[in-house]
Design a protein around this motif. Structure first.
Motif, PDB file in Angstrom:
ATOM      1  N   PHE A   1       0.406   8.476  -6.424  1.00 30.17           N
ATOM      2  CA  PHE A   1      -0.679   9.019  -5.584  1.00 30.17           C
ATOM      3  C   PHE A   1      -1.821   9.567  -6.360  1.00 30.17           C
ATOM      4  CE2 PHE A   1       4.068   9.951  -4.385  1.00 30.17           C
ATOM      5  CZ  PHE A   1       4.158   9.660  -2.908  1.00 30.17           C
ATOM      6  N   GLY A   2      -1.849  10.101  -6.972  1.00 25.50           N
ATOM      7  CA  GLY A   2      -3.111  10.691  -7.214  1.00 25.50           C
ATOM      8  C   GLY A   2      -4.463  10.010  -8.062  1.00 25.50           C
TER       9      GLY A   2
ATOM     10  N   LEU B   1      -4.118  10.819   1.773  1.00 28.00           N
ATOM     11  CA  LEU B   1      -3.935  12.273   1.932  1.00 28.00           C
ATOM     12  C   LEU B   1      -5.123  12.924   1.506  1.00 28.00           C
ATOM     13  CD1 LEU B   1      -0.441  12.701  -0.983  1.00 28.00           C
ATOM     14  CD2 LEU B   1      -1.080  13.713   1.297  1.00 28.00           C
TER      15      LEU B   1
ATOM     16  N   ARG C   1      -7.128  13.336   4.332  1.00 23.03           N
ATOM     17  CA  ARG C   1      -7.110  14.252   5.091  1.00 23.03           C
ATOM     18  C   ARG C   1      -7.618  15.308   5.049  1.00 23.03           C
ATOM     19  NH1 ARG C   1      -1.368  15.464   6.255  1.00 23.03           N
ATOM     20  NH2 ARG C   1      -1.493  13.266   7.916  1.00 23.03           N
TER      21      ARG C   1
ATOM     22  N   PHE D   1       8.873   5.611   2.525  1.00 23.66           N
ATOM     23  CA  PHE D   1       7.891   6.462   3.529  1.00 23.66           C
ATOM     24  C   PHE D   1       7.138   5.875   4.500  1.00 23.66           C
ATOM     25  CE2 PHE D   1       6.573   6.043  -1.581  1.00 23.66           C
ATOM     26  CZ  PHE D   1       5.087   5.492  -0.741  1.00 23.66           C
TER      27      PHE D   1
ATOM     28  N   ILE E   1       5.118   8.605   7.576  1.00 20.23           N
ATOM     29  CA  ILE E   1       4.180   9.451   6.619  1.00 20.23           C
ATOM     30  C   ILE E   1       3.114   9.406   8.412  1.00 20.23           C
ATOM     31  CG2 ILE E   1       4.262   9.080   4.227  1.00 20.23           C
ATOM     32  CD1 ILE E   1       2.332   7.105   4.634  1.00 20.23           C
ATOM     33  N   ASP E   2       2.240   9.747   8.107  1.00 22.23           N
ATOM     34  CA  ASP E   2       1.806  10.238   9.619  1.00 22.23           C
ATOM     35  C   ASP E   2      -0.342   9.952   8.223  1.00 22.23           C
ATOM     36  OD1 ASP E   2       0.003  10.918  11.307  1.00 22.23           O
ATOM     37  OD2 ASP E   2       0.615  13.194  11.623  1.00 22.23           O
TER      38      ASP E   2
END
Lengths: 351, 351
Positions: A235-236, A268, A271, A291, A295-296
């Motif tokens: 993710f990072g 992420l 956002r 996932f 997710i959104d």
DNA sequence: ATGAAAGCGCTAACAA
DNA sequence: TTGTTAGCGCTTTCAT
């Protein structure tokens, strides 16, 4: 009455294993009869079989597979090489393989080959002494020496994921080119223009990228930026990647990430930055982890049939181990575009 | 010159394995000297050793571990039982175990015990014939007969995750009670009142729940609803769970989920429903999967040291296999509250 | 430092 | 249907 005298917390507790001979004496038959009663019951009279069964229960006998394998020459071990069990794609594939071998006489022995996706030759060599009946690779073997050595072994081998035309023996894979191409085509159709690719650019990454270009081509498009990320993807990394990309390719309106993890990190971060996805920026991943659809915004991705790949590879190997001929030793499973909101450029999306 | 005559795509390709005897002849020494040159080089004169090494290279010899193990009685196989490799906690633990055994003379053989977290007795029995040098369980063995059988085996055994005081042999675990208690205490401190628990309620789930109650107690609180979810936990289940909970416990302002996956599903569903987290509803998970800190809002969870557990379990087993005494055969690793935004009830959060 | 003989526990091959 | 004999490939034990 257990099979072995108990001796807890000593260097090696085992003291006196029960052998066929012990069971034979107990049952009043010969050792070979015990052996037969256990491995080919049909060859033994029901009455005798029962006597043996009772003797086994009384003594707590457990066959010694080591001795059995040595004598019979029929190994029941199948070795599966996995780059990393923490990679969910590989974990799914291994689940499929486990399921494929369920109920067979074979046992899967996993060997982890390292964090990178490359299969180290020494790891392969370290299991050859076990004389596995078959070998599976969650990936393709790149080292040429290892490939040759495996061919020489004369043991059935299945490679996975890749799509090279010259497998060591058998192959169940999927086309990274096609996956990339589908995404390129999708981007083109969505009217995206300033496009970046971020992720692996070697081996399968290279094929994916080539496919991506091939998909974009007919629309007169090409990636304006290719940002190589060869390491493990988190993710990072996805979060930082988006900053780099926007700086290096101003006005970028679409990013294709080599993995879903990178893509989610980017979502992420977007956002946080107040960037509207997909309004201002379309984001897509690869691999379609579970996932992705939840997710959104829901993440557009390429689905690769991980589980099916492992299952089919296992089934193919099992078939071969049972002496059947494999008509089609190279199988490519389909990849599928999962178009979702994160790349949607429809009415009013541009705000 | 390969070690085995090549014979691809035949039922069983292997034709003529090279044996010590062949190497011995090639090197002009006796078989036992070859054996020694390979396994205890120090006992062989350097010159002889070199001759053997050359002969090995020329013939392509690979020891037969099966024969070696049978004769020496020293197995190099360690069996690790895992409920599911797809469970990221177990995958991390296994990574730790793999790392712990890296460089040792032992090989890990994974056996998957099934989708549920229960360890089936027959699966355990199916690997005993291999006479593993040691056994690892990613979990605790619940079946009493199996426990007894394993004790009798006299083979070092490590169980994980649990915190029972009477392990089969050794245990590296963590306290689910303490994890639950920490969360209960946290909920109490945050001033949450109408509280639900959703997740496993058996075995470790029961301990977690007991701890949760213990943590809530001092605040005069108790769960107003316990919704058992015993199956595998997915996003989707978390999404539906929240609807059930809000219907069954109107005014609910906090939910503690037994897994992060359920909790994340709930977060997604809450957003769909327009429920503000944590403003209207606090949500917490358990396990602290890597996405927990990255999602929005960041998910409060309990961190269990998965990787460390697997690594320490492996290290403990290895130590025992090397003949050393284990001073502390029961180790509980700490659990840690990761308080994040999803349960934050501070100034103005209630809006 | 090296070798000869024996045997780990089981089952294939061949009887009976 | 059951048993006898032998040997899988290696390494232990006991010489030398």
């Amino acid at each position: 009455m257990g099979g072995i005298l108990h001796d807890t917390n000593k260097p090696t507790g085992a003291v006196r294993p029960v052998r066929v001979e012990d069971v034979a004496r107990e049952a009043g038959v010969s050792p070979i009869t015990v052996s037969r009663a256990l491995s080919s019951p049909a060859k033994v009279r029901p009455e005798t079989r029962q006597r043996v069964a009772d003797a086994v229960a009384r003594t707590g006998y457990v066959v010694n597979s080591i001795a059995s394998t040595l004598r019979s020459g029929r190994s029941s071990i199948v070795t599966a090489f996995v780059a990393s069990l923490q990679n969910p794609h590989f974990a799914s594939a291994m689940q499929g393989t486990v399921d494929a071998f369920e109920g067979s006489r074979y046992h899967l022995m996993f060997a982890q080959t390292g964090y990178s996706e490359e299969l180290r030759a020494d790891v392969v060599e370290s299991v050859l002494p076990f004389r596995p009946a078959g070998i599976l690779f969650t990936g393709v073997v790149r080292n040429e020496d290892t490939r040759v050595a495996l061919k020489r072994l004369g043991v059935p081998v299945v490679e996975m994921w890749g799509d090279r035309p010259d497998p060591i023996d058998m192959l169940v894979g999927s086309s990274a080119f096609e996956g990339g191409r589908l995404m390129g085509e999708h981007f083109g159709r969505q009217g995206l223009r300033r496009i970046a690719y971020c992720g692996h650019t070697l081996d399968r990454g290279a094929e994916r990228l080539t496919g991506f270009r091939a998909g974009l081509g007919p629309f007169g498009l090409a990636p304006g930026l290719v940002l190589p990320y060869e390491g493990t993807r988190t993710f990072g990394e996805g979060m930082s990647a988006i900053d780099h990309i926007l700086a290096a390719l101003p006005g970028c309106d679409a990013i294709f990430f080599g993995t879903d993890l990178l893509a989610v990190g980017a979502l992420l971060r977007a956002r946080q930055l107040g960037i509207d996805v997909p309004g201002q920026l379309a984001v897509a991943g690869y691999g379609d982890l579970d996932f992705a659809e939840h997710i959104d915004p829901a993440l557009t991705s390429i689905r690769v049939s991980d589980y099916e790949m492992g299952r089919d590879a296992g089934a193919m190997l099992l078939k071969r181990l049972m002496g059947q001929r494999i008509e089609q030793p190279i199988v490519l499973l389909p990849v599928q575009l999962m178009a979702r909101v994160s790349t949607q450029r429809h009415a009013g999306a541009r705000e």
